[in-house]
Write a protein that holds these residues in place. Structure first.
Motif, PDB file in Angstrom:
ATOM      1  N   UNK A  38      -0.948   8.864   5.852  1.00 54.65           N
ATOM      2  CA  UNK A  38      -1.767  10.026   6.235  1.00 54.65           C
ATOM      3  C   UNK A  38      -2.165   9.966   7.707  1.00 54.65           C
ATOM      4  N   UNK A  39      -2.540   8.792   8.173  1.00 53.40           N
ATOM      5  CA  UNK A  39      -2.908   8.631   9.592  1.00 53.40           C
ATOM      6  C   UNK A  39      -1.723   8.930  10.499  1.00 53.40           C
ATOM      7  N   UNK A  40      -0.557   8.410  10.117  1.00 51.00           N
ATOM      8  CA  UNK A  40       0.643   8.642  10.916  1.00 51.00           C
ATOM      9  C   UNK A  40       0.952  10.133  11.013  1.00 51.00           C
ATOM     10  N   UNK A  41       0.954  10.815   9.875  1.00 51.77           N
ATOM     11  CA  UNK A  41       1.266  12.243   9.882  1.00 51.77           C
ATOM     12  C   UNK A  41       0.239  13.042  10.679  1.00 51.77           C
ATOM     13  N   UNK A  42      -1.045  12.702  10.506  1.00 50.41           N
ATOM     14  CA  UNK A  42      -2.096  13.414  11.240  1.00 50.41           C
ATOM     15  C   UNK A  42      -2.005  13.143  12.740  1.00 50.41           C
TER      16      UNK A  42
END
Length: 87
Positions: free
Chosen positions: A20-24
């Motif tokens: 999720x952090x990577x995508x955000x």
């Protein structure tokens, strides 16, 4: 999915949280992450196989490389299992 017990200790983010952090942070879609996990496992098996070969040929005496007699096939099996799970 974890290859190391260290990453399961308190304080380490879980895989979903990292994804999720990577995508955000990047704005990129990581929905095909499974494919890259298979590729990473396969590549690890390949480069560790060369390390194991150096060990059995006597070109290194690092005792870690002796464990690759089981470790390399284990990585290959893990890659194969991930491929089968994608079907």
């Amino acid at each position: 999915r974890s290859l190391s017990r260290v990453t399961r200790l308190p304080g380490f983010p879980r895989s979903k949280e990292l994804l999720d952090r990577y995508e955000a942070g990047t704005g990129r879609d990581a929905s095909n992450l499974d494919w890259y996990e298979v590729l990473a496992l396969w590549k690890c098996a390949i480069f560790l196989e060369s390390s194991y070969r150096r060990f059995i040929e006597g070109r290194t005496d690092d005792p870690y490389f002796a464990t690759l007699v089981d470790g390399v096939p284990s990585l290959a099996r893990a890659a194969h299992a991930r491929i089968r799970a994608l079907r």
